[in-house]
Every structure is written in structure tokens, then in C-alpha cells.
Design a protein around this motif. Structure first.
Motif, mmCIF file in Angstrom:
data_model
loop_
_atom_site.group_PDB
_atom_site.id
_atom_site.type_symbol
_atom_site.label_atom_id
_atom_site.label_comp_id
_atom_site.label_asym_id
_atom_site.label_seq_id
_atom_site.Cartn_x
_atom_site.Cartn_y
_atom_site.Cartn_z
ATOM 1 N N GLU A 183 15.827 -40.285 -30.130
ATOM 2 C CA GLU A 183 16.848 -40.200 -29.091
ATOM 3 C C GLU A 183 16.320 -40.664 -27.744
ATOM 4 O OE1 GLU A 183 20.187 -36.957 -28.395
ATOM 5 O OE2 GLU A 183 18.226 -36.207 -27.737
ATOM 6 N N GLN A 184 15.081 -40.275 -27.398
ATOM 7 C CA GLN A 184 14.529 -40.696 -26.121
ATOM 8 C C GLN A 184 14.306 -42.201 -26.063
ATOM 9 O OE1 GLN A 184 14.053 -39.587 -23.149
ATOM 10 N NE2 GLN A 184 14.805 -37.534 -23.565
ATOM 11 N N ALA A 185 13.981 -42.809 -27.174
ATOM 12 C CA ALA A 185 13.842 -44.270 -27.193
ATOM 13 C C ALA A 185 15.169 -44.921 -26.818
ATOM 14 C CB ALA A 185 13.383 -44.734 -28.566
ATOM 15 N N GLU A 186 16.254 -44.435 -27.412
ATOM 16 C CA GLU A 186 17.560 -45.025 -27.123
ATOM 17 C C GLU A 186 17.993 -44.765 -25.688
ATOM 18 O OE1 GLU A 186 22.175 -45.168 -28.724
ATOM 19 O OE2 GLU A 186 20.594 -44.347 -29.995
ATOM 20 N N THR A 187 17.852 -43.538 -25.209
ATOM 21 C CA THR A 187 18.296 -43.265 -23.841
ATOM 22 C C THR A 187 17.434 -44.017 -22.831
ATOM 23 O OG1 THR A 187 16.972 -41.218 -23.765
ATOM 24 C CG2 THR A 187 19.312 -41.020 -24.384
ATOM 25 N N HIS A 188 16.153 -44.203 -23.124
ATOM 26 C CA HIS A 188 15.312 -44.984 -22.214
ATOM 27 C C HIS A 188 15.772 -46.435 -22.152
ATOM 28 C CE1 HIS A 188 12.587 -41.652 -21.526
ATOM 29 N NE2 HIS A 188 11.946 -42.419 -20.668
ATOM 30 N N ILE A 189 16.101 -46.994 -23.276
ATOM 31 C CA ILE A 189 16.602 -48.371 -23.250
ATOM 32 C C ILE A 189 17.861 -48.459 -22.406
ATOM 33 C CG2 ILE A 189 17.675 -50.173 -24.668
ATOM 34 C CD1 ILE A 189 15.700 -49.315 -26.917
ATOM 35 N N TRP A 226 27.478 -35.780 -22.663
ATOM 36 C CA TRP A 226 27.475 -37.219 -22.940
ATOM 37 C C TRP A 226 28.708 -37.899 -22.341
ATOM 38 C CZ3 TRP A 226 23.136 -39.331 -24.156
ATOM 39 C CH2 TRP A 226 22.203 -38.666 -24.957
ATOM 40 N N ALA A 227 29.817 -37.200 -22.305
ATOM 41 C CA ALA A 227 31.053 -37.802 -21.814
ATOM 42 C C ALA A 227 31.065 -37.954 -20.298
ATOM 43 C CB ALA A 227 32.256 -36.964 -22.256
ATOM 44 N N HIS A 228 30.423 -37.039 -19.581
ATOM 45 C CA HIS A 228 30.593 -37.001 -18.134
ATOM 46 C C HIS A 228 29.377 -37.451 -17.326
ATOM 47 C CE1 HIS A 228 34.498 -35.098 -18.338
ATOM 48 N NE2 HIS A 228 34.025 -34.183 -19.159
ATOM 49 N N LEU A 229 28.171 -37.295 -17.838
ATOM 50 C CA LEU A 229 26.982 -37.600 -17.048
ATOM 51 C C LEU A 229 26.569 -39.053 -17.254
ATOM 52 C CD1 LEU A 229 24.815 -36.675 -15.101
ATOM 53 C CD2 LEU A 229 23.480 -35.847 -17.057
ATOM 54 N N SER A 230 26.826 -39.891 -16.284
ATOM 55 C CA SER A 230 26.473 -41.315 -16.387
ATOM 56 C C SER A 230 25.001 -41.521 -16.043
ATOM 57 C CB SER A 230 27.336 -42.145 -15.440
ATOM 58 O OG SER A 230 26.981 -41.905 -14.092
ATOM 59 N N TYR A 231 24.432 -42.585 -16.597
ATOM 60 C CA TYR A 231 23.046 -42.915 -16.272
ATOM 61 C C TYR A 231 22.911 -43.244 -14.787
ATOM 62 C CZ TYR A 231 21.815 -43.021 -21.209
ATOM 63 O OH TYR A 231 21.583 -42.667 -22.515
ATOM 64 N N ILE A 239 19.280 -37.412 -21.312
ATOM 65 C CA ILE A 239 19.728 -38.336 -20.266
ATOM 66 C C ILE A 239 18.818 -38.270 -19.050
ATOM 67 C CG2 ILE A 239 21.610 -38.898 -18.678
ATOM 68 C CD1 ILE A 239 23.550 -37.779 -20.817
ATOM 69 N N ARG A 240 18.476 -37.063 -18.589
ATOM 70 C CA ARG A 240 17.715 -36.964 -17.337
ATOM 71 C C ARG A 240 16.289 -37.471 -17.490
ATOM 72 N NH1 ARG A 240 12.827 -34.208 -17.794
ATOM 73 N NH2 ARG A 240 13.089 -31.985 -18.205
ATOM 74 N N THR A 241 15.665 -37.300 -18.667
ATOM 75 C CA THR A 241 14.310 -37.816 -18.850
ATOM 76 C C THR A 241 14.302 -39.331 -18.741
ATOM 77 O OG1 THR A 241 13.802 -35.958 -20.320
ATOM 78 C CG2 THR A 241 12.299 -37.835 -20.370
ATOM 79 N N ALA A 242 15.262 -39.964 -19.412
ATOM 80 C CA ALA A 242 15.369 -41.419 -19.347
ATOM 81 C C ALA A 242 15.743 -41.878 -17.944
ATOM 82 C CB ALA A 242 16.395 -41.911 -20.356
ATOM 83 N N ALA A 243 16.634 -41.145 -17.290
ATOM 84 C CA ALA A 243 17.037 -41.500 -15.930
ATOM 85 C C ALA A 243 15.856 -41.392 -14.969
ATOM 86 C CB ALA A 243 18.182 -40.608 -15.472
ATOM 87 N N ALA A 244 15.013 -40.379 -15.144
ATOM 88 C CA ALA A 244 13.826 -40.236 -14.292
ATOM 89 C C ALA A 244 12.878 -41.411 -14.492
ATOM 90 C CB ALA A 244 13.121 -38.918 -14.590
ATOM 91 N N SER A 245 12.702 -41.838 -15.740
ATOM 92 C CA SER A 245 11.855 -43.009 -16.006
ATOM 93 C C SER A 245 12.458 -44.273 -15.411
ATOM 94 C CB SER A 245 11.661 -43.190 -17.512
ATOM 95 O OG SER A 245 10.884 -42.150 -18.061
ATOM 96 N N LEU A 252 18.097 -50.480 -18.698
ATOM 97 C CA LEU A 252 19.043 -51.582 -18.516
ATOM 98 C C LEU A 252 19.853 -51.444 -17.234
ATOM 99 C CD1 LEU A 252 20.404 -52.082 -22.164
ATOM 100 C CD2 LEU A 252 18.776 -53.513 -20.930
ATOM 101 N N LYS A 253 19.906 -50.255 -16.669
ATOM 102 C CA LYS A 253 20.644 -50.040 -15.421
ATOM 103 C C LYS A 253 19.852 -50.487 -14.194
ATOM 104 C CE LYS A 253 24.035 -48.044 -17.615
ATOM 105 N NZ LYS A 253 25.333 -48.760 -17.794
ATOM 106 N N VAL A 254 18.527 -50.668 -14.336
ATOM 107 C CA VAL A 254 17.701 -50.993 -13.164
ATOM 108 C C VAL A 254 16.997 -52.335 -13.263
ATOM 109 C CG1 VAL A 254 17.365 -48.543 -12.616
ATOM 110 C CG2 VAL A 254 15.671 -49.727 -14.030
ATOM 111 N N ARG A 255 16.968 -52.955 -14.434
ATOM 112 C CA ARG A 255 16.362 -54.270 -14.592
ATOM 113 C C ARG A 255 17.197 -55.121 -15.544
ATOM 114 N NH1 ARG A 255 14.115 -52.864 -10.804
ATOM 115 N NH2 ARG A 255 11.911 -53.083 -10.181
ATOM 116 N N SER A 256 17.160 -56.431 -15.315
ATOM 117 C CA SER A 256 17.906 -57.380 -16.149
ATOM 118 C C SER A 256 17.064 -57.736 -17.370
ATOM 119 C CB SER A 256 18.251 -58.635 -15.340
ATOM 120 O OG SER A 256 19.062 -58.314 -14.237
ATOM 121 N N VAL A 257 17.043 -56.827 -18.312
ATOM 122 C CA VAL A 257 16.227 -56.999 -19.524
ATOM 123 C C VAL A 257 16.866 -58.046 -20.429
ATOM 124 C CG1 VAL A 257 15.369 -55.844 -21.603
ATOM 125 C CG2 VAL A 257 15.339 -54.651 -19.400
#
Length: 329
Positions: A142-148, A16-21, A114-120, A152-157
Motif C-alpha cells: 500500500e505504501q508503494a502505491e500511495t508514494h507513487i 480515501w474519499a475526502h483526504l486528497s494528496y 496517505i499522510r506517510t506518502a504525502a510527507a515523503s 506524481l503530485k510534485v514532480r513530472s515523472v
């Protein structure tokens, strides 16, 4: 006599500390493009059925000649979601391609989250309309939160709606997301209302029967179908499969594990050509994901070992080795 060497260990806190979205999203694009080109590979994953609908899985793969290879051992306990615990627990092991040494052991729960949400999110970036601003999420684990956080990194929600079976938990989740993500987040008790007019929808539940219906989905919507995958289970109904441009993370995985697709194959309603493409083909420009603003696009996330390996490599590249624990094996 061979004495082995140091194996560096990433616990959940390290991941969690090192892997950024942002880094993981980029890694997912590269990994799935490499997979669809045939440069990265993985053997079909195997699962051992356990009591109570739980499973234990193993998968192995490589990011290509001269690149890292490794394996993932993971337990899948979907009931954990209802208790606020991760449903995926285990480890990812990375091996040195030069001498075959085991080099890293990584907490698979955090990495998978992280990677599942990042793939989505990577898929959303090439499939959702550029003007998408409303996000609906089914589930509050947890997946709901990581997906949100990843979307947010790819669209201006500008607004988020969340549905979950437990009203109180859903409210608490929505309040926390609104406070930490600085985006209005509304708990909704009815799924049809939650997805009405949404530009992007993520399903992150453990539902075994369809909870999302095609008749509720507006033209132009993008959907990430992510929830617990078993060959007989389905979060979405047949109508949605038929209406959508159905894009797989891995074609073989859909044919083996995606319950909503397999049921239509069995009754002859569709053939495997209903899979428009693998997402890697879209990244490579071989196939157009969204052909017009009215398309309903669907990314079917089943997970693949090359995603885990690519996320793990991104983590290793980002982390300072001096901060990691070592064990001599």
C-alpha cells in the motif's frame, strides 16, 4: 449530569474519499515546520512488543496552543504487507481544544497510508532536483502505491520502476500502476537495476537488513527511506548513510529508532551532527536541503504524531459533516 456529545467517525472509505494528496502534502509542510519551530509537539511514542515481531504503539500530541490535540493507537504487523493487507491498523482520536471533548475518531490505516506518502512527497518537493523524471520504488504494498501517487503530485515523472520479492505480484502491481496513473511502470527483478540512474527512490519494504546500497546510487538522486522502522533494522546500508545529506522528519526519532543511523553512531563512524536538519527546518528556510545538483539527499521518514494530527485536521476540513456517521459517547 454530563451527557457527552456526538463523535464523528471517519471509516477507511471516508478517509480515501475526502483526504486528497494535494491537501495532505500542504498539511505535512505546515505541520513539520510548526514542529521544528516548537509550536506543535508530541510525546515520544511508545511500543509494546507483541509475538512474531509485531508491535502495538501509542502516541499523543498537539498542533499548538488553541489547536487540536489527540492521540493515535496503532498495531504494526509488517507481515501484512506480504499478504496485501495494511501493516498499520488502528485509530486517530481528535479532541476539541476549547472544551476537551472527543470530537472525531478516524481510521488510522487509511490516514497513515496517505499522510506517510504525502510527507515523503513534501520532502521530495524541496529535496529532489526539479528535473527529476524517473522514480524507483522498492516494494509493492500500500505504501508503494500511495508514494507513487503522491510523488506524481510534485514532480513530472515520466517512468516508474518497481522492485519486489515476488515476481508475479510485482508484475501485477506495475501493470495496475501503469493503467491507473498513466505513467509507464516497469517491474524489475534486481534492485541495483531498479535504482540505476533513478532520480527519486522510495524504499517501502519491511526489510530488516539493508537491501539498498550506496554504491548503486548516482549523484543527484533523492531517496525517501520509509520502510518498517525498528532500532535494529535497516533498509539501507552504511555507505548510503555516509554519502547522503541525511534529513530527518524528527531528529529525536532518528536517534531512537533509525537502525541504519544508530549502528553507525554506536561504532563511532558518525555523530548526531550527521543529521543535516529536520525537514521542518528546510521548509522554514533555516537550512538548505539540496545545495547542488550532485547532492544525494535522503529524507528519513519515521512518522510523527503531528503529521497524523495535521492530516486528520485536513480531512475534517475537507469532508462534509453531513456525510459522516455519528456515535454518542
Amino acid at each position: 449530569m454530563y451527557q457527552g456529545h456526538d463523535v464523528r467517525i471517519f471509516g477507511a472509505t471516508d478517509v480515501w474519499a475526502h483526504l486528497s494528496y494535494e491537501a495532505c502534502i500542504a498539511a505535512m509542510r505546515g505541520a513539520m515546520a510548526a514542529f521544528s519551530e516548537g509550536r506543535a509537539s508530541g510525546v515520544p511514542r511508545t511500543f509494546l512488543d507483541l509475538a512474531g515481531g509485531n508491535m502495538f504503539g501509542a502516541m499523543a500530541g498537539s498542533l499548538g496552543a488553541g489547536d487540536i490535540f489527540g492521540a493515535k493507537l496503532i498495531s504494526l504487523f509488517p507481515g501484512n504487507i506480504r499478504c496485501g493487507k495494511p501493516s498499520h491498523l488502528g485509530l486517530v482520536a481528535l479532541f476539541d481544544p476549547m472544551d476537551g471533548n472527543l470530537s472525531y475518531l478516524i481510521n488510522a490505516s487509511a490516514l497513515t497510508a496517505i499522510r506517510t506518502a504525502a510527507a515523503s512527497a513534501a520532502a521530495t518537493d524541496v529535496l529532489a532536483r526539479l528535473d527529476a523524471t524517473t522514480l524507483a520504488v522498492l516494494g509493492y504494498g500500500e505504501q508503494a502505491e500511495t508514494h507513487i501517487r503522491a510523488i506524481l503530485k510534485v514532480r513530472s515523472v515520466e517512468s516508474i520502476r518497481v522492485w519486489g520479492r515476488d515476481r508475479e505480484r510485482c508484475v501485477r502491481f506495475a501493470d495496475r500502476i501503469a493503467a491507473t496513473c498513466a505513467v509507464p511502470c516497469t517491474p524489475v527483478t534486481d534492485i541495483a537495476r531498479a535504482v540505476d540512474g533513478a532520480d527519486i527512490i522510495c524504499t517501502t519494504t519491511a526489510a530488516a537488513e539493508p537491501i539498498l546500497c550506496g554504491r548503486w546510487i548516482a549523484s543527484g538522486t533523492h531517496i525517501n527511506v520509509v520502510g518498517f522502522a525498528r532500532s535494529e533494522a535497516a533498509e539501507i546500508d552504511a555507505d548510503l548513510v555516509l554519502r547522503a545529506r541525511y534529513i530527518a522528519d524528527c531528529r529525536a526519532s532518528v536517534l531512537a529508532e533509525a537502525g541504519e543511523f544508530r549502528s553507525l553512531l554506536r561504532n563511532g563512524t558518525i555523530t548526531d551532527t550527521h543529521i543535516v536538519a529536520e525537514i521542518g527546518d528546510v521548509y522554514l528556510g533555516r537550512v538548505v536541503g539540496r545545495t547542488c545538483d550532485d547532492d544525494i539527499t535522503l529524507y528519513r521518514s519515521l512518522g510523527h504524531i503531528v503529521q497524523d494530527l495535521a492530516a486528520a485536521r485536513a480531512l475534517v476540513d475537507l469532508a462534509s459533516e453531513t456525510e459522516l456517521r455519528c456515535a454518542h459517547l
